[in-house]
Design a protein around this motif. Structure first.
Motif, PDB file in Angstrom:
ATOM      1  N   ASP A 187      -8.498   6.345   3.026  1.00  0.00           N
ATOM      2  CA  ASP A 187      -8.515   5.934   1.625  1.00  0.00           C
ATOM      3  C   ASP A 187      -9.949   5.913   1.096  1.00  0.00           C
ATOM      4  O   ASP A 187     -10.194   6.222  -0.074  1.00  0.00           O
ATOM      5  CB  ASP A 187      -7.836   4.572   1.437  1.00  0.00           C
ATOM      6  CG  ASP A 187      -6.327   4.664   1.686  1.00  0.00           C
ATOM      7  OD1 ASP A 187      -5.914   4.550   2.858  1.00  0.00           O
ATOM      8  OD2 ASP A 187      -5.577   4.883   0.722  1.00  0.00           O
ATOM      9  N   HIS A 192      -6.728  -0.416  -1.155  1.00  0.00           N
ATOM     10  CA  HIS A 192      -6.296   0.157   0.135  1.00  0.00           C
ATOM     11  C   HIS A 192      -7.442   0.171   1.139  1.00  0.00           C
ATOM     12  O   HIS A 192      -7.274  -0.121   2.314  1.00  0.00           O
ATOM     13  CB  HIS A 192      -5.786   1.596  -0.051  1.00  0.00           C
ATOM     14  CG  HIS A 192      -4.593   1.679  -0.940  1.00  0.00           C
ATOM     15  ND1 HIS A 192      -4.099   2.870  -1.417  1.00  0.00           N
ATOM     16  CD2 HIS A 192      -3.787   0.702  -1.439  1.00  0.00           C
ATOM     17  CE1 HIS A 192      -3.031   2.621  -2.178  1.00  0.00           C
ATOM     18  NE2 HIS A 192      -2.834   1.323  -2.203  1.00  0.00           N
ATOM     19  N   GLU A 236      -6.639   2.550  -4.849  1.00  0.00           N
ATOM     20  CA  GLU A 236      -7.255   3.050  -3.614  1.00  0.00           C
ATOM     21  C   GLU A 236      -8.331   2.087  -3.114  1.00  0.00           C
ATOM     22  O   GLU A 236      -8.545   1.951  -1.908  1.00  0.00           O
ATOM     23  CB  GLU A 236      -7.874   4.432  -3.809  1.00  0.00           C
ATOM     24  CG  GLU A 236      -6.901   5.568  -4.114  1.00  0.00           C
ATOM     25  CD  GLU A 236      -5.845   5.818  -3.051  1.00  0.00           C
ATOM     26  OE1 GLU A 236      -5.862   5.165  -1.997  1.00  0.00           O
ATOM     27  OE2 GLU A 236      -4.966   6.665  -3.303  1.00  0.00           O
ATOM     28  N   LYS A 254       0.838  -1.208   0.000  1.00  0.00           N
ATOM     29  CA  LYS A 254       0.000   0.000   0.000  1.00  0.00           C
ATOM     30  C   LYS A 254       0.867   1.250   0.000  1.00  0.00           C
ATOM     31  O   LYS A 254       0.644   2.186  -0.771  1.00  0.00           O
ATOM     32  CB  LYS A 254      -0.928  -0.002   1.221  1.00  0.00           C
ATOM     33  CG  LYS A 254      -1.759   1.264   1.304  1.00  0.00           C
ATOM     34  CD  LYS A 254      -2.508   1.361   2.625  1.00  0.00           C
ATOM     35  CE  LYS A 254      -3.552   2.468   2.608  1.00  0.00           C
ATOM     36  NZ  LYS A 254      -2.990   3.814   2.578  1.00  0.00           N
ATOM     37  N   GLU A 284       1.180   4.352  -2.775  1.00  0.00           N
ATOM     38  CA  GLU A 284       1.011   5.790  -2.523  1.00  0.00           C
ATOM     39  C   GLU A 284       2.183   6.581  -3.122  1.00  0.00           C
ATOM     40  O   GLU A 284       1.988   7.650  -3.699  1.00  0.00           O
ATOM     41  CB  GLU A 284       0.889   6.098  -1.020  1.00  0.00           C
ATOM     42  CG  GLU A 284      -0.177   5.314  -0.247  1.00  0.00           C
ATOM     43  CD  GLU A 284      -1.609   5.550  -0.698  1.00  0.00           C
ATOM     44  OE1 GLU A 284      -1.830   6.184  -1.740  1.00  0.00           O
ATOM     45  OE2 GLU A 284      -2.528   5.055   0.000  1.00  0.00           O
TER      46      GLU A 284
HETATM   47 FE   LIG Z   1      -4.390   4.940  -0.806  1.00  0.00          FE
END
Ligand SMILES: [Fe+2]
Ligand SMILES: [Fe+2]
Length: 328
Positions: free
Chosen positions: A145, A177, A174, A87, A91
């Motif tokens: 998120d 996430h 996302e 994750k 990002e």
């Molecule tokens: Fe994210």
């Protein structure tokens, strides 16, 4: 709709008659849902607004890695650690996409980084809060998120081509996430009573800052009306915030957690959840640098920049050498 936007926006919008021919043609393309590309003519304000929005988004992705990085070495299992690392790397990738998208507007990466480090450019204030327990990591995935997706899904349709296209892949990641965060919290909520208390405590601390992520209320939002006309913002801050609340309440019920808002209740007439007043003073305080971790976050970014200088210098020197070799 248009009249309402003019009224709610703090800045007055230009009327058709006040626009130049180029501005009218530009607006007509946007109204016809055509994309604006880097080489197309665009009003200076459109360019400036997008640079501000996209670079702020990029900075948020990169600074957002910091609170999570705090838990990489303390993740409770190999599986959770691998997920968290993936994750955080995502990002970082989102930040790079977005810096590249902003560069198509005529600003350099160095200028954007300099603006971040000098405090001129902002990043999402949510990352100025600390991650105190492992439950914070699950809560960030679920709420932070989750709120980011709510903001970003409509941006896939925004008028600026490079930004809209970057959003497509970012939104897919996302959603992973958010699901990993929810899954991690679900594990805590089905665990011991101590684990569940830890999850509730994290939710108590992250709920209100998550609602602030959608920005100030519509009647105090400086850039909203013009950004909506330019389709670099599709829904208003309050609309997105309401959607987020409506989506999150049933998810909290499944977890068996209580959202820390005594005023939260279903409003049959509106078909939405009503929720309590947001502490905007806190929002502006954190935005202006008064949050628990503002200083620490900027410090971490500037020292990463300084300590990484030799890597950038080496990469540049290597690239120049290759060009020279090819030329000879
Ligand atoms: Fe994210
Ligand atoms: Fe992201």
């Amino acid at each position: 709709m248009y009249a309402q936007m003019v009224k709610t926006g703090v800045k007055a919008l230009k009327s058709e008659a006040e626009m130049s021919d180029a501005e009218r043609a530009f607006q007509a393309r946007i109204d016809a849902d055509l994309r604006i590309e880097p080489r197309d003519w665009m009003p200076d304000d459109y360019r400036r607004t997008l640079i501000r929005q996209i670079s702020q988004h990029a900075h948020s992705e990169v600074v957002g890695m910091l609170p999570e990085g705090n838990w990489v070495t303390r993740a409770p299992s190999l599986k959770r650690k691998a997920i968290l690392l993936a994750k955080i790397q995502d990002e970082g990738g989102h930040g790079l996409y977005l810096y590249s998208a902003a560069e198509t507007l005529g600003i350099t990466r160095d200028q954007m980084i300099e603006a971040l480090h000098s405090g001129k450019a902002k990043y999402s204030s949510i990352f100025n809060y600390p991650t105190l327990t492992w439950a914070d990591i699950g809560t960030i995935g679920w709420l932070v998120d989750g709120a980011a997706i709510m903001n970003q899904i409509p941006l896939q349709r925004c008028s600026y081509g490079p930004y809209a296209r970057a959003m497509v892949r970012i939104c897919k990641e996302e959603s992973f996430h958010m699901r990993q965060g929810y899954d991690s919290l679900l594990a805590l909520c089905r665990g011991t009573s101590e684990q569940k208390r830890m999850a509730q405590d994290a939710l108590d601390r992250w709920w209100w800052p998550s609602l602030m992520m959608f920005g100030p209320p519509d009647d105090a939002s400086v850039h909203s009306a013009q950004s909506m006309r330019w389709k670099i913002k599709i829904f208003s801050n309050d609309e997105l915030r309401q959607r987020f609340v409506d989506q999150t309440v049933p998810q909290a019920e499944i977890l068996g957690l209580t959202l820390p808002d005594p005023d939260l209740r279903w409003n049959e007439a509106r078909g939405h959840y009503d929720f309590g007043a947001i502490d905007w003073e806190e929002f502006y305080r954190v935005l202006k640098g008064g949050g628990p971790c503002n200083r620490e976050r900027l410090q971490a970014r500037t020292s990463a920049w300084e300590e990484g200088r030799w890597v950038r210098d080496a990469a540049l020197a290597c690239a120049e050498k290759q060009v020279r070799r090819q030329a000879s």
